[in-house]
Each structure stands twice: as C-alpha cells, then as structure tokens.
Design a protein around this motif. Structure first.
Motif, mmCIF file in Angstrom:
data_model
loop_
_atom_site.group_PDB
_atom_site.id
_atom_site.type_symbol
_atom_site.label_atom_id
_atom_site.label_comp_id
_atom_site.label_asym_id
_atom_site.label_seq_id
_atom_site.Cartn_x
_atom_site.Cartn_y
_atom_site.Cartn_z
ATOM 1 N N LEU A 15 32.399 46.460 36.693
ATOM 2 C CA LEU A 15 32.962 45.222 36.138
ATOM 3 C C LEU A 15 32.474 44.987 34.713
ATOM 4 O O LEU A 15 33.249 44.610 33.827
ATOM 5 N N ILE A 16 31.182 45.203 34.482
ATOM 6 C CA ILE A 16 30.630 45.021 33.130
ATOM 7 C C ILE A 16 31.296 45.985 32.157
ATOM 8 O O ILE A 16 31.712 45.596 31.060
ATOM 9 N N PHE A 17 31.424 47.250 32.564
ATOM 10 C CA PHE A 17 32.066 48.245 31.697
ATOM 11 C C PHE A 17 33.511 47.861 31.395
ATOM 12 O O PHE A 17 33.964 47.939 30.250
ATOM 13 N N ALA A 18 34.234 47.434 32.438
ATOM 14 C CA ALA A 18 35.646 47.100 32.259
ATOM 15 C C ALA A 18 35.834 45.960 31.266
ATOM 16 O O ALA A 18 36.710 46.003 30.401
ATOM 17 N N ARG A 49 33.612 44.849 28.916
ATOM 18 C CA ARG A 49 33.109 45.146 27.569
ATOM 19 C C ARG A 49 33.968 46.173 26.844
ATOM 20 O O ARG A 49 33.993 46.220 25.617
ATOM 21 N N SER A 50 34.675 47.004 27.593
ATOM 22 C CA SER A 50 35.533 48.009 26.969
ATOM 23 C C SER A 50 36.953 47.502 26.762
ATOM 24 O O SER A 50 37.762 48.173 26.117
ATOM 25 N N GLY A 51 37.258 46.316 27.309
ATOM 26 C CA GLY A 51 38.599 45.775 27.167
ATOM 27 C C GLY A 51 39.582 46.283 28.207
ATOM 28 O O GLY A 51 40.779 45.994 28.131
ATOM 29 N N LEU A 52 39.102 47.042 29.206
ATOM 30 C CA LEU A 52 39.992 47.596 30.221
ATOM 31 C C LEU A 52 40.320 46.605 31.331
ATOM 32 O O LEU A 52 41.265 46.820 32.090
ATOM 33 N N GLY A 97 43.664 40.304 37.934
ATOM 34 C CA GLY A 97 42.640 39.751 38.822
ATOM 35 C C GLY A 97 41.521 40.713 39.144
ATOM 36 O O GLY A 97 41.088 40.799 40.303
ATOM 37 N N LEU A 98 41.034 41.437 38.145
ATOM 38 C CA LEU A 98 39.949 42.390 38.396
ATOM 39 C C LEU A 98 38.679 41.649 38.789
ATOM 40 O O LEU A 98 38.129 40.872 38.012
#
Length: 233
Positions: free
Chosen positions: A80-83, A85-88, A94-95
C-alpha cells in the motif's frame, strides 16, 4: 564520478538486489553472493549485520533468509505504501488492505496492465534511482542528456505518459523537461534546493501532461519570438 561515488552506487545496487531476493523468499548463500558481487565474505556479513539490520533475518550454516518471506499478510502495508508513493494507487478503484490481500492471495492474475514502457537500457535504472533520491532529498544534480549538459538542475517530478518516462525539473529559473531515454548521466550534488510548489502542481495538471511530448517544440517556438538578449541561458 569519484571513487567514493562509484563505491556508493555499487553498494546501493548490491543491497537492493539482496533485499529483492530475500523478499521473494530466496535463501541466500553468503559465499555465492560474495563471488557474484566481487566482494569479501566479511563485507557481505557487514551488509547483513549493519545495513540490513532492520530485516527479520535468519542465519544458518552460511545461508540467510527472511523469516517473514512468503507471508502475504505482512506484505500488505508495504504494498500500500509503495502504491501510494509511486502514484499507482489511482489505477485500482478503492485500493485498500482487503483488495491488496485478495490480489496477493490469488493464484492467477485477475488484473492486466499492459507494459508501461519499452525495455530499459542498462543506464536507465541507475539514472532513475538517482533522480528519485534527488527529488526525495531535494538535492540538485548535474544532468547529461542528448546534446546538452545541465549544471545544478533541481528535479521536481518523474512521471510516465504514453509509455515514456519524463523528468520535470527547474533549471536557471525555467522549466526543463527530459525523457528518461535521453538522459545519459545523473550526478548528485550536495547543494539543496527549495521545492517549487507551483511546478509540482503543474506537473500534475492533465493539460500539461498531455503536452509533454511536444514541450520542447512549444518552448523553442516561443523562444523564437523572444529577443536574443532576453532569452534564458
């Protein structure tokens, strides 16, 4: 590039590869890693003892593995943090933890995202990593791109549009745009800069993003109407 900077780059690459293999669930041989990276076993042990001390590692007979490897539930917060911060995150409606867990636990791929970009050249990953670090640390860089060298450039954002990565930056008080493909060298500097909030907002403007492939043409066309004495250097 100085010897210290080359050593720092090799260390960063070595650690990132080790972490990615551990997270993938591999059991690593310290001796084989030392031979692969061309360093001593003592150096590898120092990596594990000091630089990777925050990982939950297990050692046995010269081998090392991550105790929590393969536990999808423990990976959910990191995903979740990666998604975000990377804009994904915006790609998935609803991620949240429930959706990430469902994607991690399934045996097949329920979502298909076409490849975002062509195969990268060997120099691109290092340039990309350095630019991410420079943006995060707000450090200026010297950038060598096709046909030009930019000293003391302040990187603002990296974004992908139409299968191409773009760097949005500020140089001598003006907006500069480069594709990752044309960047040959990124040299981090010690000089810091203050983030330009207006430029950051512009980099998120859909109209500006759509114009990125034509940015340089538009910029050059506008300069043609500016007296030579008033043109930016």
């Amino acid at each position: 590039m100085t010897q210290a900077e080359r050593r720092h780059d090799r260390l960063a690459v070595r650690l990132s590869l080790i972490i990615s293999r551990l997270v993938a669930g591999e059991t690593l041989s310290v001796r084989k890693l030392a031979a692969e990276f061309g360093v001593s076993i003592r150096t590898l042990r120092r990596d594990f003892r000091e630089r990777l001390m925050y990982l939950d590692l297990e050692y046995q007979s010269g081998y090392c593995r991550l105790r929590t490897a393969g536990s999808e539930m423990q990976m959910v917060p990191d995903v979740l943090i990666f998604a975000h911060r990377s804009g994904l995150a915006g790609l998935f409606p609803g991620l949240d933890r429930r959706l990430v867990n469902a994607l991690l636990m399934c045996d097949e791929a329920p979502c298909v995202i076409p490849p975002a970009s062509p195969a990268s050249s060997p120099s691109e990953p290092l340039s990309f990593w350095r630019l991410v670090q420079a943006i995060t640390d707000r450090r200026k860089v010297t950038l060598l791109a096709d046909g030009q060298r930019c000293e003391r450039l302040a990187p603002c954002r990296l974004l992908i549009h139409q299968q191409t990565w773009y760097l949005i930056a500020e140089h001598n008080g003006h907006i500069a745009v480069f594709t990752l493909d044309e960047i040959h060298l990124v040299q981090p500097l010690q000089e810091s800069f203050r983030r330009n909030d207006n430029l950051c907002r512009l980099a998120e403007d859909p109209v500006f993003i759509q114009a990125l492939p034509h940015f340089r043409f538009i910029q050059q066309s506008l300069l043609a109407f500016v007296p030579a004495d008033n043109r930016p250097e």
